[in-house]
Design an enzyme around this catalytic site. Structure first.
Site, short mmCIF file in Angstrom:
data_model
loop_
_atom_site.label_atom_id
_atom_site.label_comp_id
_atom_site.label_asym_id
_atom_site.label_seq_id
_atom_site.Cartn_x
_atom_site.Cartn_y
_atom_site.Cartn_z
N ARG A 93 -15.16 -0.23 50.61
CA ARG A 93 -13.86 0.12 50.03
C ARG A 93 -13.65 1.63 49.94
O ARG A 93 -12.51 2.09 49.86
CB ARG A 93 -13.75 -0.45 48.61
CG ARG A 93 -13.70 -1.93 48.54
CD ARG A 93 -13.14 -2.40 47.23
NE ARG A 93 -13.89 -1.91 46.08
CZ ARG A 93 -13.62 -2.25 44.83
NH1 ARG A 93 -12.62 -3.06 44.58
NH2 ARG A 93 -14.33 -1.78 43.83
N TYR A 114 -20.25 -3.36 49.18
CA TYR A 114 -18.81 -3.58 49.05
C TYR A 114 -18.12 -2.28 48.64
O TYR A 114 -17.04 -1.95 49.14
CB TYR A 114 -18.58 -4.67 48.00
CG TYR A 114 -17.16 -5.15 47.85
CD1 TYR A 114 -16.49 -5.73 48.93
CD2 TYR A 114 -16.48 -5.04 46.64
CE1 TYR A 114 -15.19 -6.19 48.78
CE2 TYR A 114 -15.19 -5.50 46.49
CZ TYR A 114 -14.55 -6.08 47.57
OH TYR A 114 -13.28 -6.53 47.41
N CYS A 173 -6.01 -6.77 45.46
CA CYS A 173 -7.44 -6.64 45.80
C CYS A 173 -7.85 -5.18 45.97
O CYS A 173 -8.82 -4.74 45.37
CB CYS A 173 -7.76 -7.42 47.07
SG CYS A 173 -7.64 -9.18 46.79
N HIS A 174 -7.15 -4.46 46.81
CA HIS A 174 -7.56 -3.08 47.07
C HIS A 174 -6.39 -2.11 46.98
O HIS A 174 -6.46 -1.00 47.49
CB HIS A 174 -8.25 -2.98 48.43
CG HIS A 174 -9.40 -3.93 48.55
ND1 HIS A 174 -9.35 -5.05 49.32
CD2 HIS A 174 -10.60 -3.94 47.96
CE1 HIS A 174 -10.48 -5.71 49.20
NE2 HIS A 174 -11.26 -5.07 48.38
N GLY A 175 -5.28 -2.58 46.38
CA GLY A 175 -4.19 -1.66 46.06
C GLY A 175 -3.31 -1.20 47.21
O GLY A 175 -2.99 -0.03 47.30
#
Lengths: 416, 175
Positions: free
Chosen positions: A299, A295, B139-141
């Site tokens: 990301r 993960y 979640c991821h900005g």
């Protein structure tokens, strides 16, 4: 290793059976008398531990399926029903949930053992590749299993992961709808994931069969990485390694049981005790701990590379991380298998292990500030290890002298 | 002569082999396709493809989230300041260039209708937050502006405007 058969049918019934279906011969040759290097350490017990883990998951899973309802209106309650009403359900459900985590503990140790001792090198490439396939299938199975309780993390985990498919150019959105059976995660998704979650463990069991078959062609690697040369380098699998494996299983069951009895939910996430709600995203979505390293790699790619946007880039990086494992046998061309005799490799190996733990840690942190920088650094090292370090070390490293045989190394140690 | 003919190029038997194999492959594909196609969205899912919604009840400066095809949809009644802010942004600053006009219906500029899933990995962004007075995905900005356009973060595209139209002054039909 079956060229020297050790089986002689004892009586006329065994003889009759042996001429028709030689199962007893097979068991004697492969489960009992199989010649196994006599210097295997405890890191080699994790294969047997993994077979036990798969068995535990299949048995508890079949039982859970007898009480579980794969429908969005009832799934969440049916898991609570299992935990509260079903006889012994509280423990059986906990064993299955904790069992998934313990499965990955054993799986990662087993893989890192192979990485250190060069168990992926010729002639064991197929064993290693089958192992990577088992790992990928286990990840898929665990992921689908996590959807079934239909909590908030189940739903949003499924949403985030299924959106990975939409990163594929042109057909991505169609593939996503094909996988989900709708425009968003919903009842069709839950139903098919339940079906596949039930199927895949049996596929895994079949590939484990191939994995062991492939293992029994060249036989085990061992901590010094020197091939078996004569019969005194080996001992019979039974009773020497059956007992050693059993002892390791018992030790492994101690933390397992502690989690089941005292902290069955500690490895899960509190948000998963809120029923799935498609209108509210939890503030912080994290996958299960065993998926975190990958993960983080997903990301880490938050920038565009040429015509590849960041989303597709992340997916390519995550897939690439698995591809590295598949092609590993051809990246590390050093003739010396065991890391024990590779002075430079050792350092990079342990850095890789620490880096992998760091990737796990970073996956659980919010994607901001220093964490995004560290995620990029750790992701970079993951790939550098495979694509630069291993090929270069294979050429420049001078390994330490190898013992001439397993027996020599064992006896030498005893005299030292 | 006969041996030479058998060894050289193709003969009748080769043709029959290939033809039989081809028919078999087509047959197998024809059987496999329905087994895969059953995974696609079914009729009951597709039946939810169109909904109507009365936007009249939403006061200025507020949003509601409704469900369309199982997806959350933001309907925001934008303030004049928000519209102005969105229109002042030069297209060169945008990752996924789109004017504010392209994201709303002419004559109904105050209504912003968008699928509420972040275009990165599908989380629901939080309204009236982020650095661009729009939405922020925790979640991821990813940051979105007051027209729902991606401004910063990992999301590749603007929040998706679903196909919709104004049936009357305040009634919209989505899908």
């Amino acid at each position: 290793m079956s060229e020297h058969s050790t089986y002689t049918p004892g009586n006329s019934v065994e003889k009759w059976l042996d001429d028709r279906l030689p199962v007893v011969r097979f068991a004697k040759e492969h489960l009992m008398d199989f010649p196994t290097p006599k210097n295997l350490n405890y890191w080699w017990t994790f294969g047997a531990i993994l077979v036990m883990c798969l068995g535990i998951q299949i048995v508890t899973g079949i039982i859970l399926a007898m009480h579980y309802t794969p429908n969005v209106a009832m799934a969440f309650d049916s898991v609570e029903h299992i935990r509260r009403d079903v006889n012994g359900g509280r423990i059986i459900q906990a064993v299955h949930a904790v069992g998934a985590s313990m499965f990955f503990v054993a799986l990662y140790i087993h893989m890192f053992r192979g990485l250190y001792y060069g168990s992926y090198k010729a002639p064991r490439e197929i064993i290693w590749i089958l192992g990577v396939l088992i790992f990928i299938l286990t990840v898929a199975t665990a992921f689908m299993g996590y959807i079934l309780p239909w909590g908030q993390m189940s739903f949003w985990g499924a949403t985030v992961i299924s959106n990975i498919f939409s990163a594929i150019p042109v057909v991505g959105e169609n593939i996503k709808q094909l996988v989900l059976g709708g425009f968003a995660v919903g009842n069709p998704t839950l139903n098919r994931f339940f079906s596949l979650h039930y199927l895949l463990p049996f596929v895994i069991a079949a590939i484990v069969g191939l994995h062991i078959w492939a293992l029994h062609v060249p036989g085990n690697n061992n901590p010094i990485g020197v091939e078996v040369k004569e019969s005194r380098d080996t001992v019979a699998f039974h009773p020497y390694y059956t007992m050693k494996d059993l002892f390791a299983m018992v030790v492994f069951m101690i933390p397992f049981a502690w989690f089941v009895f005292f902290a069955p939910d500690i490895l899960g996430h509190p948000d998963n005790y809120i029923m799935a709600n498609s209108q509210v995203t939890p503030a912080h979505i994290v996958p299960e701990w065993y998926l975190l390293p990958f993960y983080t790699i997903l990301r880490a790619i938050d920038f565009n590379v040429l015509f590849i946007d960041s989303k597709l880039g992340g997916v390519i990086a995550m897939g690439g991380a698995l591809v590295m494992l598949l092609i590993l046998p051809w990246l590390d061309t050093s003739k010396v298998r065991s890391g024990t005799f590779r002075p430079m490799f050792k350092w990079f190996y342990w850095l890789f292990a620490i880096n992998f733990v760091a990737l796990t840690y970073l996956g659980a942190q919010p994607a901001e500030g220093i964490y995004t920088v560290l995620a990029k650094v750790c992701t970079a090292y993951y790939f550098i290890y495979f694509l630069v370090v291993l090929p270069v070390l294979s050429r420049i490293e001078t390994p330490k002298p190898l013992p001439t045989s397993i027996s020599e190394s064992v006896l030498g140690k005893a005299h030292a | 002569m006969a041996t030479q003919a058998e060894h050289s190029s193709t003969n009748r038997r080769d043709f029959l082999y290939v033809a039989t194999g081809a028919v078999g492959a087509v047959g197998a594909a024809a059987v496999v396709w329905p087994l895969i196609n059953q995974l696609n969205p079914d009729a009951s899912t597709l039946a939810l493809a169109s909904i109507e919604f009365d936007v009249g009840a939403i006061p200025e400066g507020q949003s509601v989230t409704i469900t369309w095809r199982g997806l959350p949809v933001f309907v925001r009644h934008r303030t004049a300041a928000e519209i102005e802010e969105a229109r002042a942004v030069p297209l060169a600053d945008l990752k996924d260039p789109q004017t504010d006009e392209e994201r709303v219906k002419e004559g109904h500029e105050q209504w912003l209708v968008m699928i509420a899933n972040c275009t990165h990995l599908g989380c629901i962004p939080v309204g009236e937050s982020g650095d661009f007075d729009g939405w922020f995905c925790p979640c991821h900005g990813s940051h979105y502006d007051s027209a729902g356009r991606i401004r910063r973060g990992p999301a590749p595209a603007n929040l998706v405007v679903p196909p919709y139209e104004f049936v009357s002054d305040t009634l919209i039909q989505i899908g």
